[in-house]
Design an enzyme around this catalytic site. Structure first.
Site, PDB file in Angstrom:
ATOM      1  CE  LYS A  81      35.628  34.834  50.993  1.00  0.00           C
ATOM      2  NZ  LYS A  81      35.054  35.604  50.046  1.00  0.00           N
ATOM      3  N   GLY A 153      40.442  31.145  43.802  1.00  0.00           N
ATOM      4  CA  GLY A 153      41.617  30.077  44.123  1.00  0.00           C
ATOM      5  C   GLY A 153      42.176  29.511  42.984  1.00  0.00           C
ATOM      6  N   GLY A 235      42.736  36.458  48.080  1.00  0.00           N
ATOM      7  CA  GLY A 235      42.217  35.388  48.776  1.00  0.00           C
ATOM      8  C   GLY A 235      43.476  34.445  48.924  1.00  0.00           C
TER       9      GLY A 235
END
EC number: 4.3.3.6
Length: 294
Positions: A81, A153, A235
């Site tokens: 990223k 998240g 993630g």
């Protein structure tokens, strides 16, 4: 002048990941678990989105040492990223030899006005989108792969569902439009007219669109595939669970066999506790990562 890859080559690399799962990892050990579980690629970063969210502050590109350790540990493609608009972070990752760069809203944006001109890079890019306007703007900038933004998240799939449904509904709307209507729609969406013409002709986006942001269980992954995702990013969902190796394999299987409900039921048994989730309505405006970028 930097060498640039052609759209066909860059998009072809993304097509090769279609139907698969891409997992966030923070070290070589996690990368090996992901590869053994059947991940088609890994995303190397310092902290998974749940930890970035918990820590607050400024989230930046991972230490190049972490990226190199992951690259040396696995044979599958490695992504990393960069902050939105951070030209140098992206160039550093390109110099390291990553297979893909994610210009990501999970990290703190470096530029609140401009995204990267991804056409100038040899390495292909993946970007997040919430609607067809964002999707086409990123493609016009050179993105070779898209993903829903979701709400990273959180372990909450609701925003990824919203974004996938919205993009697909807007694509269907464009397909049914006349050329006159298309010009007005391009203005309304802030989308390049020529790209909308291409979408109308092909009946789909010109690049793959994966699901991301809130995938926490095998059922979540299967749901996103049923809604039309070309694949799934996971993630925090795997390495914030009780049993990462088992969760990883289960999510890969569920993504592949997303209409086999008996199998998904078996995969979901005795997995242990999934990551702790967050209710989206409890997030403050500044905590909503999906709002980053334009």
């Amino acid at each position: 002048m930097a060498q640039t890859g052609t759209d066909r080559v860059k998009r072809g690399m993304a097509e090769m990941q279609k139907g698969g799962v891409i997992m966030d990892v923070v070290n070589a050990e996690q990368a090996k678990i992901a590869e053994e579980a059947g991940a088609v690629a890994v995303m190397a970063l310092e902290r998974v989105p749940a930890d970035i969210r918990a820590a607050g502050g400024v989230a930046r590109m991972a230490d190049p040492t972490i990226v190199e350790e992951v690259m040396n540990a696995v044979s599958i493609p490695v992504m990393a990223k960069a902050r939105i608009g951070h030209i140098v972070e992206a160039r550093v990752l390109e110099a390291l030899g990553v297979d893909y760069i994610d210009e990501s809203e999970v990290l703190t944006p470096a530029d609140e006005e401009f995204h990267l001109n991804k056409n100038e890079f040899t390495v292909p890019f993946v970007c997040g989108c919430r609607d067809l306007g964002e999707a086409t703007r990123r493609i016009a900038e050179g993105a070779s792969m898209l993903r829903t933004k979701g709400e990273p998240g959180t372990g909450n799939i609701v925003e990824a569902v919203r974004h996938m449904r919205k993009v697909n509904a807007q694509v269907r709307k464009v397909v049914g439009m006349s050329d006159d209507e298309l010009m007005t729609e391009a203005k309304n969406l802030g989308a390049p007219y020529e790209l909308l013409k291409e979408i109308k002709a092909e009946g789909r986006l010109p690049v793959v669109n994966f699901a991301a942001g809130g995938v926490a269980t095998p059922a979540d992954a299967a749901l996103m595939m049923q809604l039309g995702a070309d694949g799934v990013f996971v993630g925090s969902g795997i390495f914030k669970s009780d049993n990462p190796a088992k969760f990883a394999k289960a999510i890969v299987e569920a993504t592949t066999h997303f209409t086999d409900y008996k199998l998904i039921a078996e995969l979901s048994k005795e997995l242990g506790t999934a990551m702790k989730g967050i209710e989206i309505s409890n997030l403050l405006p500044e905590q909503r990562m999906q709002e980053r970028g334009w």
